[in-house]
Design a protein around this motif. Structure first.
Motif, PDB file in Angstrom:
ATOM      1  N   THR A 107       1.168  -1.451   0.464  1.00  0.00           N
ATOM      2  CA  THR A 107      -0.092  -0.331  -0.628  1.00  0.00           C
ATOM      3  C   THR A 107       0.641   1.346  -0.298  1.00  0.00           C
ATOM      4  O   THR A 107       2.024   1.117   0.371  1.00  0.00           O
ATOM      5  CB  THR A 107      -0.338   0.104   1.301  1.00  0.00           C
ATOM      6  OG1 THR A 107      -0.029  -0.053   2.760  1.00  0.00           O
ATOM      7  CG2 THR A 107      -2.086  -1.741   1.156  1.00  0.00           C
ATOM      8  N   ASP A 129      -5.836  -2.002  -6.593  1.00  0.00           N
ATOM      9  CA  ASP A 129      -7.113  -0.870  -7.551  1.00  0.00           C
ATOM     10  C   ASP A 129      -8.285  -0.492  -6.732  1.00  0.00           C
ATOM     11  O   ASP A 129      -8.882  -0.157  -6.901  1.00  0.00           O
ATOM     12  CB  ASP A 129      -7.873  -1.057  -8.963  1.00  0.00           C
ATOM     13  CG  ASP A 129      -7.823   0.887 -10.119  1.00  0.00           C
ATOM     14  OD1 ASP A 129      -8.052   1.059  -9.015  1.00  0.00           O
ATOM     15  OD2 ASP A 129      -8.535  -0.324 -10.579  1.00  0.00           O
ATOM     16  N   THR A 130      -7.270  -0.656  -5.241  1.00  0.00           N
ATOM     17  CA  THR A 130      -8.539  -0.049  -4.164  1.00  0.00           C
ATOM     18  C   THR A 130      -7.308   0.769  -3.475  1.00  0.00           C
ATOM     19  O   THR A 130      -6.728   0.641  -2.888  1.00  0.00           O
ATOM     20  CB  THR A 130      -8.695  -1.340  -3.263  1.00  0.00           C
ATOM     21  OG1 THR A 130      -9.103  -2.331  -4.217  1.00  0.00           O
ATOM     22  CG2 THR A 130      -9.539  -1.729  -2.054  1.00  0.00           C
ATOM     23  N   TYR A 132      -8.782   3.533  -0.118  1.00  0.00           N
ATOM     24  CA  TYR A 132      -9.526   3.458   1.423  1.00  0.00           C
ATOM     25  C   TYR A 132      -8.744   5.042   1.952  1.00  0.00           C
ATOM     26  O   TYR A 132      -7.925   5.139   2.094  1.00  0.00           O
ATOM     27  CB  TYR A 132      -9.182   2.616   2.129  1.00  0.00           C
ATOM     28  CG  TYR A 132      -9.414   0.831   2.125  1.00  0.00           C
ATOM     29  CD1 TYR A 132     -10.682   0.265   3.162  1.00  0.00           C
ATOM     30  CD2 TYR A 132      -8.592   0.182   1.513  1.00  0.00           C
ATOM     31  CE1 TYR A 132     -10.708  -0.886   2.210  1.00  0.00           C
ATOM     32  CE2 TYR A 132      -9.149  -1.533   1.522  1.00  0.00           C
ATOM     33  CZ  TYR A 132     -10.112  -1.495   2.107  1.00  0.00           C
ATOM     34  OH  TYR A 132     -10.349  -3.145   1.712  1.00  0.00           O
ATOM     35  N   LYS A 142     -14.541   3.237   0.969  1.00  0.00           N
ATOM     36  CA  LYS A 142     -13.355   2.094   0.088  1.00  0.00           C
ATOM     37  C   LYS A 142     -14.244   2.709  -1.602  1.00  0.00           C
ATOM     38  O   LYS A 142     -15.112   2.467  -2.043  1.00  0.00           O
ATOM     39  CB  LYS A 142     -13.892   1.053   0.618  1.00  0.00           C
ATOM     40  CG  LYS A 142     -13.007  -0.079  -0.446  1.00  0.00           C
ATOM     41  CD  LYS A 142     -13.927  -1.265  -0.023  1.00  0.00           C
ATOM     42  CE  LYS A 142     -12.756  -2.748  -0.660  1.00  0.00           C
ATOM     43  NZ  LYS A 142     -13.347  -4.172   0.321  1.00  0.00           N
ATOM     44  N   LYS A 143     -12.870   2.534  -2.115  1.00  0.00           N
ATOM     45  CA  LYS A 143     -13.310   2.793  -3.980  1.00  0.00           C
ATOM     46  C   LYS A 143     -12.231   1.983  -4.845  1.00  0.00           C
ATOM     47  O   LYS A 143     -11.780   1.592  -4.788  1.00  0.00           O
ATOM     48  CB  LYS A 143     -12.807   4.185  -4.426  1.00  0.00           C
ATOM     49  CG  LYS A 143     -13.499   4.132  -5.875  1.00  0.00           C
ATOM     50  CD  LYS A 143     -13.017   5.608  -5.856  1.00  0.00           C
ATOM     51  CE  LYS A 143     -12.851   5.580  -7.394  1.00  0.00           C
ATOM     52  NZ  LYS A 143     -14.473   5.052  -8.118  1.00  0.00           N
ATOM     53  N   VAL A 144     -12.756   0.706  -4.830  1.00  0.00           N
ATOM     54  CA  VAL A 144     -12.313  -0.558  -6.163  1.00  0.00           C
ATOM     55  C   VAL A 144     -12.437  -0.349  -7.530  1.00  0.00           C
ATOM     56  O   VAL A 144     -14.169  -0.270  -8.130  1.00  0.00           O
ATOM     57  CB  VAL A 144     -13.659  -1.806  -5.386  1.00  0.00           C
ATOM     58  CG1 VAL A 144     -12.395  -2.787  -6.100  1.00  0.00           C
ATOM     59  CG2 VAL A 144     -13.244  -2.134  -4.324  1.00  0.00           C
ATOM     60  N   CYS A 198      -7.870  -1.576   7.434  1.00  0.00           N
ATOM     61  CA  CYS A 198      -8.366  -1.739   6.994  1.00  0.00           C
ATOM     62  C   CYS A 198     -10.018  -2.427   6.287  1.00  0.00           C
ATOM     63  O   CYS A 198     -11.106  -2.516   5.852  1.00  0.00           O
ATOM     64  CB  CYS A 198      -8.398  -1.503   4.980  1.00  0.00           C
ATOM     65  SG  CYS A 198      -7.206   0.068   4.822  1.00  0.00           S
ATOM     66  N   GLU A 202     -13.770  -2.489   7.194  1.00  0.00           N
ATOM     67  CA  GLU A 202     -14.747  -2.577   5.979  1.00  0.00           C
ATOM     68  C   GLU A 202     -15.679  -3.632   6.404  1.00  0.00           C
ATOM     69  O   GLU A 202     -16.932  -3.586   5.699  1.00  0.00           O
ATOM     70  CB  GLU A 202     -14.481  -3.163   5.290  1.00  0.00           C
ATOM     71  CG  GLU A 202     -13.151  -4.153   5.547  1.00  0.00           C
ATOM     72  CD  GLU A 202     -13.178  -4.666   3.571  1.00  0.00           C
ATOM     73  OE1 GLU A 202     -12.861  -3.705   2.617  1.00  0.00           O
ATOM     74  OE2 GLU A 202     -12.826  -5.780   3.271  1.00  0.00           O
TER      75      GLU A 202
END
Length: 262
Positions: A107, A129-130, A132, A142-144, A198, A202
């Motif tokens: 990360t 491709d994530t 936080y 969280k965006k994927v 993370c 989540e």
């Protein structure tokens, strides 16, 4: 003093900076990159240094006068005196061993510390491709990939028992067993880098006990995301809130990251 409103206004810039660093990390990841050994015998790659070279000056420009404590600069002896003032904590590539093993669990991390506590954090796993993000008091997301960002929160303790997330490479099974006395353990998940925070944030896990060596830049961004999602981080007594700028070398004692359990 930097307020929560300021932190919210900063987040679009932080997202842009961390994405740019992530693109550079992935470009190097795709090559036969060089690996070096630092004085503490830990590995460092071209990606660590290239990402930090993007992040550090960008943060200095974003908030002039707010010092940046970044892992590779600190390793070279460049450690600003932060005291009680706001400062940034940056780990340009957390999980370098995961990077070397090409398992994707590394990360890029940026956190803003105010009053020795994180108020904003971003954790990007570029190979996954994530992204936080979290602003304490405002919430975590969280965006994927190209999907819309989803709000994330910690979960209450499941009836079937807790799920622990643990490091792939560090830990003491005996200490962990003692810590778990009286709790029902449902599952243990392994993950690299700050992704462990993370997963708790989540609601995929409930607890991340860390009984091994870390530095403040390893944990600050993940801590911010977790706190924004309703969790907390304590020292290993389970009660005392984890704080920052604890000592000049930014080393951490053992700690526990908690989801929605008591």
């Amino acid at each position: 003093m930097i307020t929560e409103i300021d932190a919210r206004a900063l987040m679009p810039s932080i997202t842009k900076i961390i994405r740019q660093a992530g693109e550079t990390v992935m470009a190097i990841y795709a090559t036969d990159f060089e690996t070096y050994t630092k004085e503490d015998a830990s590995p460092v790659t071209e990606a660590d240094m290239a990402a930090e070279a993007i992040i550090k000056p960008a943060l200095e420009k974003l908030l002039p006068g707010v010092p940046v404590v970044a892992e590779e600069s600190a390793a070279a002896g460049d450690i600003p005196d932060v005291g009680d003032a706001p400062f940034w904590l940056v780990d340009p590539v957390d999980g370098t061993k995961e990077f070397l093993n090409r398992n994707g669990e590394f990360t890029v991390n940026i956190a803003l510390i105010v009053d020795r506590q994180p108020v904003l954090g971003a954790v990007l796993a570029p190979a996954l491709d994530t992204l936080y993000t979290g602003i304490v008091g405002e919430g975590a997301h969280k965006k994927v990939g190209e999907e819309a960002a989803q709000r994330i929160t910690v979960r209450p303790e499941p009836a079937e028992g807790i799920t622990i997330v643990a490091s792939r490479r560090h830990g003491d099974p005996e200490i962990l067993e003692k810590f778990l006395a009286g709790r029902t353990l449902h599952e243990t998940k392994n993950a690299g880098s700050s992704l462990k925070f993370c997963l708790v944030a989540e609601g995929s896990a409930d607890l991340y006990p860390r009984f091994g060596p870390t530095c403040e830049w390893d944990v600050a961004a993940g801590h911010a995301v977790l706190a924004a999602a309703g969790g907390r981080v304590t020292f290993d007594d389970g009660k005392t809130p984890f704080s920052y700028a604890k000592q000049a070398d930014f080393l951490n004692p053992h700690f526990i990251a908690w989801g929605g359990i008591e």
